[in-house]
Design an enzyme around this catalytic site. Structure first.
Site, mmCIF file in Angstrom:
data_model
loop_
_atom_site.group_PDB
_atom_site.id
_atom_site.type_symbol
_atom_site.label_atom_id
_atom_site.label_comp_id
_atom_site.label_asym_id
_atom_site.label_seq_id
_atom_site.Cartn_x
_atom_site.Cartn_y
_atom_site.Cartn_z
ATOM 1 N N GLY B 20 0.811 -1.219 0.000
ATOM 2 C CA GLY B 20 0.000 0.000 0.000
ATOM 3 C C GLY B 20 0.838 1.259 0.000
ATOM 4 N N GLY B 22 -0.187 4.518 0.250
ATOM 5 C CA GLY B 22 -0.868 5.725 0.732
ATOM 6 C C GLY B 22 0.117 6.603 1.495
ATOM 7 N N PHE B 23 -0.414 7.485 2.331
ATOM 8 C CA PHE B 23 0.464 8.409 3.056
ATOM 9 C C PHE B 23 1.515 7.656 3.864
ATOM 10 C CE2 PHE B 23 -3.233 11.414 2.708
ATOM 11 C CZ PHE B 23 -2.567 12.362 1.944
ATOM 12 N N GLU B 179 -17.144 19.113 3.502
ATOM 13 C CA GLU B 179 -16.502 19.751 2.361
ATOM 14 C C GLU B 179 -17.282 19.506 1.079
ATOM 15 O OE1 GLU B 179 -12.406 18.398 2.681
ATOM 16 O OE2 GLU B 179 -11.923 20.131 3.930
ATOM 17 N N ASP B 308 -4.173 3.853 8.854
ATOM 18 C CA ASP B 308 -5.569 3.484 9.100
ATOM 19 C C ASP B 308 -5.768 2.007 9.428
ATOM 20 O OD1 ASP B 308 -6.186 6.063 8.545
ATOM 21 O OD2 ASP B 308 -7.343 5.670 6.729
ATOM 22 N N ALA B 325 -4.510 11.451 7.978
ATOM 23 C CA ALA B 325 -3.272 11.474 7.210
ATOM 24 C C ALA B 325 -2.051 11.690 8.098
ATOM 25 C CB ALA B 325 -3.350 12.576 6.143
ATOM 26 N N GLN B 326 -2.149 12.633 9.038
ATOM 27 C CA GLN B 326 -0.970 12.996 9.829
ATOM 28 C C GLN B 326 -0.397 11.818 10.634
ATOM 29 O OE1 GLN B 326 1.344 15.310 10.211
ATOM 30 N NE2 GLN B 326 0.494 16.219 8.350
#
Lengths: 443, 443
Positions: B20, B22-23, B179, B308, B325-326
């Site tokens: 993976g 991701g971030f 949002e 996550d 994300a952080q």
């Protein structure tokens, strides 16, 4: 479902129905912007495509969204313009009605501007396995397939399998074929080896197959010769006087029996009209509509055809006006003015094609251009032609923001030898699964 | 098919396999850039997605390509990095081998960073009919469906049908839900009426459904209250303390029995981990891996989980580190340093989450931000928060060219009240065909 045109229907204005929003249809709609008419555009997509740059989307140089523009946005200030996303199905000339995929629409003037599709000359296997470059979906399919094949090539040791995944066969030596061959050779040199460090791009062959003796048929001998030289210099294998006999998704067989191994065959070899059903057979010339000098379809008073779908035979063009963007745009404009003249009870003016020349870019600093300006012929090749090509394409794209984004991508690519959009989103063409030929192994 | 890693396999370096990109996974790979290790990233896509801006792709404000970046390009200068596009299938801890969709790969360190997917809490009908926003495909599906539904709405007179095509139900009052509700209300006010002049956007209702008493749970009461005010001001109908019981593709039923008519239900209500098979049941906490303060999966020495997919329970976070994300980025970085320490025979350092705060933008000049800088808490709302939001998101996007293109799109949208990318390319969600309910008619 009804084609609900309530606001359009409740009016006594005459209605112009345009089928297809390519160069011709869009120019016509714009030319009629101030007309006391209803302009209804029918298109299966909700956006106009700037086809000359499709090859750059296919080769990961531009985003799809940079070269397309939604009709509703282009025309948002034109009050007499209406758009319906639908496919035209058939024309009933007795009732002046067009049947579409979402309902029926009555017309006063009907304009067919459905353009052309790739012509596979009846070879259905070829049609199923090859990738053409007529739409944004085609371009994205090609991009996804190229990158996906390289990802697969990492799994393969067998040399023939490697070739099948890394080689390209491009059929057709017109501008599209030449431009995509050039673009692929630049990627091979500068871009792919950086991302795919484990692959040896010496293995990547680019074959360009042209049925006639010259590339860029219709351009000057000098342009055609230079294009050949540039491509040879880039290491493209140009096959002149050769035709493709068959392609099974893995092997390409030429007319002399020779075989090339590739899973990607890019078909840029010819186009044919995409007509709508319902008009008399006598109105057709193959897949095109026979039109007079006013773009009126033969045998009808209120039905017109424009651009690639129209066969306008004249002493200068005994085979019909060429299937290019410029004649399409000019015919759209001329018909717009003529419809205004019909409305004012005036006589229409015949179409005269103002040939401004043509050009093709082969790669970095290398293009060929035969231009006609103020009755002078200007033939130029190399850096100057390349700058002219970029300038003309840039100003032709619709929308300031799109132009800016395209310019940024071009400058970036030029300075960084980088093609930005190498992502796989959506469909790819899975010709002959690699799984069939390679065993599962454990490391 | 074999997972051919010849060049990777023929070496005696230890191998870190990351599942993976991701971030968390990407940050780990970057942190190990100088390590004397092989870093192998496995991802089903060939690009990293900047998830916080997915909602802008979904609402036609940004091109997909602006917020994604191919792994091969991000890492093209990192010599110890290898990428394989594949799906992880199962882990064999006895032989330290990962099975993937394209073959098997041995690992010395295995890092699971597969992130999260939308959590429909077992409601399969909801899952099939709703649209979530976790991937670029999701975002494009939503964009295509919105525009396509408006095109269909042009065909419809029946009021309920119109509502079903023009209304939106958004479930989940976290940052994504807030949002997207804000973005849709801006489109309703400034953009859609220009393109769809024949539709009355008074008919377009935006419902935001939040199960708890507050929007933006986890942010300050002030931020949550301001977000509510902004949304109400934009005409969004916010339903607090309400849950969705069912959605059949046409009607949304709430827990109090009330019904809303909409073909689009955007699911931003919760996420769940996406684990890989093969680890002991005791290592799991629901769909997440139980990890210690070093991100080691409980019961294993050489298997780690990040972001996550990791449940890191601590006195400060009894339910686990937040799924944001952080923490993912910081865990990736910490694990990278720890792997270097393992290699050097040193002790690892425990992870400490440095919470820098969170923020959400609601619309033009309107955002809320709770920031933590140098141990000071800064809470701000409105124009200043909006500028901070834009600045932080812009610098977080990977790649200078992407940043420039995003900036141009934002400036353009701000000055021209225009969202550029309203095109339909590819799949759309066809919930309950309109054809069923409206007759075919002739005008």
């Amino acid at each position: 479902m009804l084609l609900n045109l309530e606001k359009i229907a409740h009016t006594d204005k005459k209605r112009v129905v345009i089928i297809g929003g390519g160069f011709a249809g869009l120019e016509l709609a714009k030319t009629l912007s101030k007309a006391d008419l209803q302009i209804v555009l029918i298109d299966k997509n909700n956006y106009h495509t700037f086809q000359p740059l499709l090859y750059q989307v296919a080769t990961a140089g531009l985003e799809a969204s940079s070269i397309i523009h939604p009709y509703r946005r282009i025309m948002q200030d034109q009050e007499n313009f209406f758009f319906r996303m639908a496919e035209a199905q058939s024309i009933d000339t007795a009732t002046n009605t067009l049947e579409t995929s979402i309902g029926f629409i009555r017309y006063d003037y009907l304009v067919i501007a459905t353009g052309a599709t790739a012509n596979f000359y009846g070879n259905t296997v070829l049609q199923e396995k090859a990738i053409s470059l007529k739409s944004i979906e085609d371009a994205l399919l090609l991009r996804n397939t190229i990158i996906s094949n390289f990802e697969k090539a990492l799994q393969v040791n067998d040399e023939e399998q490697l070739n099948s995944l890394m080689d390209f066969v491009i059929v057709g030596g017109g501008p599209t074929g030449v431009e995509i061959a050039g673009a692929l050779s630049e990627l091979r040199k500068h871009v792919f080896p950086k991302g795919f460090r484990e692959l040896d791009f010496v293995n990547m062959d680019i074959h360009l197959i042209q049925s006639g003796p010259d590339l860029l048929k219709g351009m000057s001998p000098k342009a055609s010769k230079k294009a050949y030289e540039y491509l040879e210099g880039f290491g493209v294998k140009v096959w002149l006087n050769r035709r493709v006999k068959s392609f099974d998704g893995y092997k390409v067989t030429l007319d002399n029996g020779e075989q090339l191994c590739s899973r990607i065959l890019i078909w840029a070899a010819g186009v044919t009209g995409a007509p709508v059903e319902g008009l008399k057979a006598e109105s057709m010339k193959g897949n095109q509509y026979l039109v007079d000098q006013y773009n009126r379809v033969s045998g009808y008073d209120n039905i017109f055809a424009l651009g690639d779908i129209a066969a306008m035979v004249s002493p200068e063009h005994p085979d019909g006006c060429p299937m290019l963007a410029q004649p399409a745009i000019q015919q759209g404009r001329n018909l717009g003015h003529n419809i205004l003249r019909y409305q004012a009870g005036k006589k229409p003016k015949p179409f005269r094609y103002n040939d401004r020349g043509s050009m093709a870019t082969i790669g970095r600093n290398k293009a060929v251009a035969d231009l006609k300006l103020f009755n002078r012929e200007i033939r130029t090749q190399g850096f100057r032609a390349w700058l002219i090509w970029m300038f003309i394409h840039l100003i032709s794209i619709i929308g300031f923001r799109n132009r800016l984004v395209v310019l940024i991508n071009w400058v970036w690519k030029y300075l960084r030898y980088d093609a930005g959009i190498g992502v796989i989103i959506g469909a790819r063409k899975e010709n002959t699964p690699v799984e069939e030929s390679v065993e599962k192994a454990r490391i």
